[in-house]
Scaffold this active site. Structure first.
Site, PDB file in Angstrom:
ATOM      1  N   LYS A  70      -5.423   5.492  -7.495  1.00 30.50           N
ATOM      2  CA  LYS A  70      -5.204   6.937  -7.698  1.00 30.50           C
ATOM      3  C   LYS A  70      -5.105   7.247  -9.192  1.00 30.50           C
ATOM      4  O   LYS A  70      -5.664   8.232  -9.673  1.00 30.50           O
ATOM      5  CB  LYS A  70      -3.919   7.377  -6.993  1.00 30.50           C
ATOM      6  N   LEU A  96       0.879  -1.170   0.000  1.00 27.06           N
ATOM      7  CA  LEU A  96       0.000   0.000   0.000  1.00 27.06           C
ATOM      8  C   LEU A  96       0.917   1.220   0.000  1.00 27.06           C
ATOM      9  O   LEU A  96       2.001   1.189   0.594  1.00 27.06           O
ATOM     10  CB  LEU A  96      -0.876   0.011   1.260  1.00 27.06           C
ATOM     11  N   ASP A  97       0.459   2.300  -0.635  1.00 20.29           N
ATOM     12  CA  ASP A  97       1.253   3.537  -0.629  1.00 20.29           C
ATOM     13  C   ASP A  97       1.412   4.035   0.804  1.00 20.29           C
ATOM     14  O   ASP A  97       0.588   3.715   1.668  1.00 20.29           O
ATOM     15  CB  ASP A  97       0.535   4.632  -1.441  1.00 20.29           C
ATOM     16  N   HIS A  98       2.405   4.883   1.021  1.00 23.07           N
ATOM     17  CA  HIS A  98       2.655   5.338   2.409  1.00 23.07           C
ATOM     18  C   HIS A  98       1.449   6.073   2.976  1.00 23.07           C
ATOM     19  O   HIS A  98       1.187   6.035   4.178  1.00 23.07           O
ATOM     20  CB  HIS A  98       3.929   6.195   2.473  1.00 23.07           C
TER      21      HIS A  98
END
Ligand code: URA
Length: 244
Positions: free
Chosen positions: A190, A105-107
């Site tokens: 996104k 997962l992205d930060h």
């Protein structure tokens, strides 16, 4: 049935090198059935074994399967560069036994992250052909429109993808939608939102397959072991159906 000497058993559970484990045992830090075992040569049966190290209770596990409610500001990489790593949220033995995130997962993305030291499990869940669905709650800058939902469902072309990527999507609030994906491309949600003319301002993964984060009752940053039943739920719904 499997028997191991105490030092090898502790090493397999992530308590360090054989030498470090022998040190722990000889220092009296290890208890079984409430009794200190100070001899590392003792052979023990690992099936159903429970033990204590420095007062913390553990159950012997050949592999570990974990779920974490990942907070924002934490990186999934094993060598994090800009933010603390996700492994820093877990007890140290997990890192030493090779636990790693199942996908990333992205930060700034929060929510359900699986971790394991079982390479075959990680491979099976992340293999593109497996189609394990992931459900995300997306908060957008602009109000959600029906046109946006239709674009996401009918297929969005990303610059580096051979074919348009489609999702299941439904509106859940003025600025909120839920989206189900079967791929795990880089920044996929996104980028799909952007390509469909919107902008994601917050992203939370709320389910993997049929395993809903909510069902685990975790606090933000909290983790739990996944045993047989929740593991089965991961693959029980190849695709989450909003109609269910
Ligand atoms: N899609 C994204 O854009 N980011 C994530 O972290 C997960 C899916």
């Amino acid at each position: 049935m499997s028997r191991l000497t105490l030092d090898r058993m502790l090493q397999s559970q992530g308590f360090g090198s054989r030498k470090a484990c022998r040190g722990l045992i000889e220092a009296g830090a290890v208890k079984i059935d409430g009794e200190i075992i100070a001899d590392w040569r003792i052979e023990i049966e690992t099936d159903g074994l429970e033990f204590e190290v420095d007062g913390r209770r553990w159950a012997y596990r050949e592999h570990v399967y974990l779920a974490l409610d990942k907070p924002a500001g934490v990186e999934c990489s094993r060598r994090p560069s800009h933010h603390p790593g996700v492994l820093s949220l877990l007890p140290a033995p997990f890192t030493l036994r090779g636990v790693q995130p199942v996908g990333r997962l992205d930060h700034d993305t929060t929510g359900l992250l699986l971790l394991s030291d079982d390479g075959a499990f990680i491979h099976a869940l992340t293999h593109p052909k497996r189609h394990v669905s992931k459900t995300y709650r997306v908060t957008t800058a602009e109000p959600i429109t029906q046109a946006l939902i239709e674009r996401l469902c009918s297929g969005v072309q990303l610059a580096d993808e051979p074919a348009p990527l489609a999702a299941q999507a439904r509106q859940t609030g003025e600025h909120e939608l839920e989206i189900v994906l079967e791929q795990g491309k880089y920044h996929q949600v996104k980028r799909m939102l952007a390509a469909a003319g919107s902008h994601c301002v917050a992203l939370r993964r709320i389910a993997i397959g049929g395993l809903a984060l909510e069902s685990l009752g975790l606090a933000e940053g909290g983790w739990c072991f996944l045993d047989d039943e929740p593991l089965e739920r991961l693959t029980s719904h190849g695709r989450k159906n909003f109609a269910d």
